[in-house]
Enzyme design. Structure first.
Site, mmCIF file in Angstrom:
data_model
loop_
_atom_site.group_PDB
_atom_site.id
_atom_site.type_symbol
_atom_site.label_atom_id
_atom_site.label_comp_id
_atom_site.label_asym_id
_atom_site.label_seq_id
_atom_site.Cartn_x
_atom_site.Cartn_y
_atom_site.Cartn_z
ATOM 1 N N HIS A 73 1.515 21.165 -30.090
ATOM 2 C CA HIS A 73 1.158 20.720 -28.370
ATOM 3 C C HIS A 73 1.997 20.014 -28.286
ATOM 4 O O HIS A 73 2.440 18.897 -28.988
ATOM 5 C CB HIS A 73 -0.030 20.725 -28.422
ATOM 6 C CG HIS A 73 -0.727 18.968 -28.485
ATOM 7 N ND1 HIS A 73 -1.114 18.394 -28.068
ATOM 8 C CD2 HIS A 73 -1.795 19.173 -29.765
ATOM 9 C CE1 HIS A 73 -1.481 17.298 -28.389
ATOM 10 N NE2 HIS A 73 -1.702 17.591 -29.539
ATOM 11 N N ASP A 75 1.630 18.987 -24.831
ATOM 12 C CA ASP A 75 1.215 17.746 -24.024
ATOM 13 C C ASP A 75 0.492 16.581 -24.430
ATOM 14 O O ASP A 75 0.694 16.234 -25.705
ATOM 15 C CB ASP A 75 0.088 18.852 -23.187
ATOM 16 C CG ASP A 75 -0.551 19.347 -24.210
ATOM 17 O OD1 ASP A 75 -0.806 19.600 -25.455
ATOM 18 O OD2 ASP A 75 -2.052 18.748 -23.423
ATOM 19 N N ASP A 99 -0.953 11.970 -31.688
ATOM 20 C CA ASP A 99 -1.474 13.071 -30.913
ATOM 21 C C ASP A 99 -0.684 13.662 -30.174
ATOM 22 O O ASP A 99 -0.184 13.439 -29.238
ATOM 23 C CB ASP A 99 -2.659 12.650 -30.417
ATOM 24 C CG ASP A 99 -3.567 13.965 -30.106
ATOM 25 O OD1 ASP A 99 -3.314 15.436 -30.743
ATOM 26 O OD2 ASP A 99 -4.201 13.862 -29.771
ATOM 27 N N GLU A 129 -2.674 21.246 -24.952
ATOM 28 C CA GLU A 129 -4.677 21.131 -25.711
ATOM 29 C C GLU A 129 -5.091 20.808 -24.985
ATOM 30 O O GLU A 129 -6.328 20.293 -25.565
ATOM 31 C CB GLU A 129 -3.290 21.109 -27.461
ATOM 32 C CG GLU A 129 -4.368 20.892 -28.185
ATOM 33 C CD GLU A 129 -5.159 19.956 -28.775
ATOM 34 O OE1 GLU A 129 -5.836 19.914 -29.511
ATOM 35 O OE2 GLU A 129 -5.559 18.560 -27.841
ATOM 36 N N GLU A 130 -5.275 19.442 -24.473
ATOM 37 C CA GLU A 130 -5.379 17.911 -24.441
ATOM 38 C C GLU A 130 -6.502 17.858 -23.375
ATOM 39 O O GLU A 130 -7.369 17.245 -22.967
ATOM 40 C CB GLU A 130 -5.413 17.168 -24.343
ATOM 41 C CG GLU A 130 -3.561 16.831 -25.246
ATOM 42 C CD GLU A 130 -5.107 15.893 -26.505
ATOM 43 O OE1 GLU A 130 -6.093 15.564 -26.268
ATOM 44 O OE2 GLU A 130 -4.342 15.886 -27.139
ATOM 45 N N GLU A 158 -1.508 18.525 -36.550
ATOM 46 C CA GLU A 158 -2.473 17.436 -35.675
ATOM 47 C C GLU A 158 -2.510 15.888 -36.260
ATOM 48 O O GLU A 158 -2.137 16.641 -37.870
ATOM 49 C CB GLU A 158 -4.002 17.791 -35.504
ATOM 50 C CG GLU A 158 -3.476 19.353 -34.488
ATOM 51 C CD GLU A 158 -4.126 18.703 -32.724
ATOM 52 O OE1 GLU A 158 -3.791 17.430 -33.011
ATOM 53 O OE2 GLU A 158 -4.078 19.208 -32.106
ATOM 54 N N HIS A 332 -5.381 8.887 -27.917
ATOM 55 C CA HIS A 332 -5.485 8.656 -27.202
ATOM 56 C C HIS A 332 -6.071 7.481 -27.459
ATOM 57 O O HIS A 332 -7.099 6.696 -25.807
ATOM 58 C CB HIS A 332 -7.736 9.844 -26.836
ATOM 59 C CG HIS A 332 -7.238 11.479 -26.916
ATOM 60 N ND1 HIS A 332 -7.983 11.818 -26.875
ATOM 61 C CD2 HIS A 332 -6.183 11.820 -28.011
ATOM 62 C CE1 HIS A 332 -7.195 13.236 -27.544
ATOM 63 N NE2 HIS A 332 -6.500 13.275 -27.740
HETATM 64 ZN ZN LIG Z 1 -3.622 17.187 -30.753
#
Ligand SMILES: [Zn+2]
Length: 356
Positions: A73, A75, A99, A129-130, A158, A332
């Site tokens: 992803h 984003d 991530d 995706e988030e 991932e 995150h």
């Molecule tokens: Zn991810």
């Protein structure tokens, strides 16, 4: 503005990670990064490139007997004083380093530098995706052009810290309700207290023995937990309703339907409403491209505990796993970072698998 994904950057997965990290792309703001990715892919004669929203899809069409997917992803979660990146000789810090722009960089690096892979490859560089599932770029591709997802095996890059995580658990949320009769608290015998009845529901939860299952060598540990309780009318009223919200993480040998049936059994005698669910994914690692990939890593796969887009492929009958250089424990976080040698090692391994 010139495209920062220059030829010198594209051949170096570490430099490419940094270049991707330094294009801000919090979910919903992927236009700039998708434009940059699309432009470099379109310059490759060996790829057919399409775009749906801010999801870029690139395919080889070499007539190989098998097709694999590499997906990442574009984003990130919102910035946390961690943009742009910083780097020393071992570690790169910044939003999305773990991530999953380090993984996405590996996929993009291979897409550009591997013109003659031993499997046909479909690369996905996707948006959102988030955030909530409805905006997920892979979901949108699946809704609009399901044939683009077809493959024999999929690798999502991932963060797994360089190990293979296969399959994933399903997740289900439900509300268990108790009911009673409302009355004035001064004449409580005229009522029937719904909150007291919740005690039995909570007892069933604390007595619950979660199952552990082993599938294809991966160990899945289930869990059934109360995550919220609500009830009560006022300080002088016997409550007539109480709700216990539960979350059930289930191993991928249960379907969503079987998981729901299980919850109805556990909470037999109570009203229960399933409010949300997502299926698990069986590891399915016996398919040839998966087995060849595992043989190269030389490690036993671990079960993925969270829900990831691996399940989207599994739902289509495509075995899929997570394999990426980032550390999932750092995803995150404010101090999100990635080890540079993990990026190199991941890129090397995937290149050996694809390019043979
Ligand atoms: Zn991810």
């Amino acid at each position: 503005m010139p495209n920062p994904l220059t030829p010198q950057v594209l051949v170096d997965p570490v430099a490419l990670t940094r270049a991707l990290v330094d294009i801000e792309s919090v979910s919903g703001n992927e236009k700039e990064i998708a434009d940059a990715v699309q432009e470099v892919l379109e310059a490759c004669a060996h790829l057919r490139v399409e775009r749906i929203g801010h999801t870029v899809i690139a395919r080889t069409e070499l007539g190989r007997p098998q097709r694999v997917v590499l997906a990442g992803h574009l984003d990130t979660v919102p910035l946390a004083d961690n943009f742009p990146s910083t780097v020393d000789d071992k570690i790169m810090w910044g939003c999305g380093t773990s991530d999953m722009k380090s993984g996405t960089a590996i996929a993009l690096h291979l897409a550009v530098t591997c013109p003659d892979p031993r499997y046909d490859v479909t690369y996905f560089f996707y948006e959102c995706e988030e955030v909530e599932a409805a905006r997920n770029g892979l979901k949108i591709v699946g809704d609009q052009r399901p044939e683009l997802l077809e493959a024999d095996f999929a690798v999502l890059l991932e963060p797994t810290y360089g190990i293979v995580e296969a399959g994933c658990q399903g997740t289900m949320r439900a509300r268990v309700r108790t009911t009673g009769v409302r009355a004035h608290a001064a004449r409580s015998w005229l009522g029937d207290n719904a909150i007291h009845k919740a005690g039995e529901v909570l007892r069933r939860l604390s007595d619950y023995r979660a199952r552990e299952v082993e599938i294809d060598g991966c160990r899945y540990r289930e869990g059934l937990n109360a995550v919220a309780v609500s009830g009560g009318v006022a300080g002088n009223v016997i409550p007539d309703a109480c709700e216990i919200e539960v979350n059930f993480r289930f191993a991928p040998d249960r379907s969503e339907e079987q998981a729901a049936t299980h919850l109805r059994e556990v909470f037999g005698g109570y009203e229960i409403e399933i409010t949300d669910s997502a299926p698990g994914a069986l590891p399915g690692l016996s398919a040839p491209p998966a087995a060849e990939f595992l043989a190269l890593t030389g490690a036993t796969p671990a079960a993925k505990l969270g829900w990831t887009d691996v399940a989207r492929f599994a739902a289509l009958g495509i075995p899929a796993l997570n394999f990426g250089p980032g550390d999932p424990n750092l995803a995150h976080k404010r101090d999100e970072h990635v080890e540079l040698d993990k990026i190199e090692a991941g890129a090397d391994l995937l290149r050996r698998w694809l390019a043979d």
